[in-house]
Enzyme design. Structure first.
Site, short mmCIF file in Angstrom:
data_model
loop_
_atom_site.label_atom_id
_atom_site.label_comp_id
_atom_site.label_asym_id
_atom_site.label_seq_id
_atom_site.Cartn_x
_atom_site.Cartn_y
_atom_site.Cartn_z
N TYR A 9 0.83 -1.20 0.00
CA TYR A 9 0.00 0.00 0.00
C TYR A 9 0.87 1.26 0.00
O TYR A 9 0.53 2.26 -0.65
CB TYR A 9 -0.93 0.02 1.21
CG TYR A 9 -1.87 -1.15 1.30
CD1 TYR A 9 -2.53 -1.63 0.17
CD2 TYR A 9 -2.13 -1.78 2.51
CE1 TYR A 9 -3.40 -2.71 0.24
CE2 TYR A 9 -3.01 -2.85 2.60
CZ TYR A 9 -3.63 -3.31 1.46
OH TYR A 9 -4.49 -4.37 1.55
N GLU A 50 -11.41 -11.06 7.10
CA GLU A 50 -10.72 -11.59 5.93
C GLU A 50 -11.68 -11.90 4.79
O GLU A 50 -11.27 -11.87 3.62
CB GLU A 50 -9.94 -12.86 6.31
CG GLU A 50 -8.91 -12.69 7.41
CD GLU A 50 -7.70 -11.87 6.98
OE1 GLU A 50 -7.62 -11.51 5.79
OE2 GLU A 50 -6.84 -11.59 7.83
#
Length: 341
Positions: free
Chosen positions: A127, A185
């Site tokens: 990221y 998740e």
């Protein structure tokens, strides 16, 4: 009943392989991997290793140019989606090391959790590469997790179950935390993932979408890890799976669907072609049903997958050289699906 953290040095343990438990065991804390109780964990560990990748392998050169050409709405959506993913992987890396793994007493599962924590850190690095390569709003994106009230509200809810375990480590709270991890998740990432794929489907931000594909492949193994832990616990400790707890879990899923559908609508602002509010909501409902069924709980929504094209964009089982030209060579790396476990 309160559960103690496992000892990091326990030479007096006489626990055999067959006596190992998901939590509440008495391990030596030695990784004797010639003796495995949970064979699925060994399989998953090897799959995670085979999936190794690095953010620098993905070219972001074209994305910087593409980002400048995005509409104002597309840029806002990109920044919001990225900010949320940054928060969740940051939270999860700390949660696994500090809050989950200390209570898990199977060494083969400990290995998988440590590997998962590494992958969450890898995602955080990915990221950072995306932010630095593309966005002029670096600090704004990294502060959005607490400055954007819609995002902060979502984050507050996600974190509360983990914080409850840290404060009160009972058997029931450990099990709830496993379900919370399954939800994180398996649901909370997916509005963001689908947004990046929607841009890529229009030929925009292909490097970003490729990075997300690698990240999502990791997240699938993380999801499988927690689902298998829950299912193993159902066999070991059926007494914990009371009707009251199952009802609480179902309510957790319903709340997650509400939050994630709302977040997806906030990302897209109703202005992104191919991702309407109703499609996002049905997609998240479909995911929730799928996750529930994997842990033996009846589906709630009974809906069909409304955006099946997302699966082909995220899959490593097909060579999409016309889409991700730079990384065709990586398609030979390990892939994983629910059918493998």
């Amino acid at each position: 009943m309160e559960v103690s953290r496992k000892k990091i040095y326990n030479p007096n343990s006489t626990e055999s392989v067959n006596e190992r438990k998901i939590f509440g065991g008495n391990p030596t804390s030695m990784f004797d991997l010639n003796k495995i109780k949970y064979q699925w964990a060994d399989h998953l560990w090897k799959t995670m290793l085979a999936n190794t990748w690095f953010a620098e392998e993905v070219s972001m050169n074209d994305d910087k140019r593409d980002y400048l050409k995005l509409s104002a709405e597309e840029k806002i959506g990109y920044d919001r989606a990225l900010a949320q993913l940054i928060f969740m992987d940051s939270l999860q890396a700390n949660n696994l090391i500090d809050n989950i793994n200390p209570f898990i007493t199977s060494p083969e599962i400990n290995l998988c959790l440590v590997r998962q924590a590494y992958e969450e850190a890898l995602h955080s690095h990915a990221y950072a590469v995306m932010v630095e390569s593309i966005s002029a709003n670096t600090e704004e994106i990294y502060d959005m997790w607490r400055n954007d009230m819609q995002l902060k509200s979502k984050n507050d809810y996600i974190a509360q179950v983990y914080m409850e375990l840290a404060k009160n480590p009972t058997e029931e709270n450990i099990l709830k935390a496993l379900f919370a991890n399954q939800i994180l998740e398996g649901i909370y990432f997916y509005s963001g993932f689908s947004y990046f794929y929607t841009l890529a489907r229009s030929g925009k931000m292909l490097g970003s979408a490729q990075m997300i594909r690698f990240i999502q492949r990791d997240e699938v193994t993380h999801l499988i890890l927690f689902q298998n832990m829950i299912n193993a616990l159902r066999n070991e400790r059926a007494d914990l799976f009371t009707p009251q707890l199952i009802n609480e879990v179902i309510e957790m899923f319903k709340k997650a669907v509400e939050i994630e559908a709302s977040w997806g609508d906030y990302i897209t602002q109703g202005k992104i072609l191919g991702l309407t509010s109703s499609l996002i909501e049905q997609y998240i409902q479909f995911l929730a049903d799928s996750r529930l069924s994997k842990v033996g709980i009846a589906k709630v929504y009974g809906v069909q997958h409304p955006i099946k094209w997302v699966e082909s964009f995220s899959s490593f089982n097909e060579q999409r050289s016309n889409f991700f030209e730079a990384r065709v060579s990586n398609y030979a790396k390990g892939s994983v699906s629910f059918d493998d476990f």
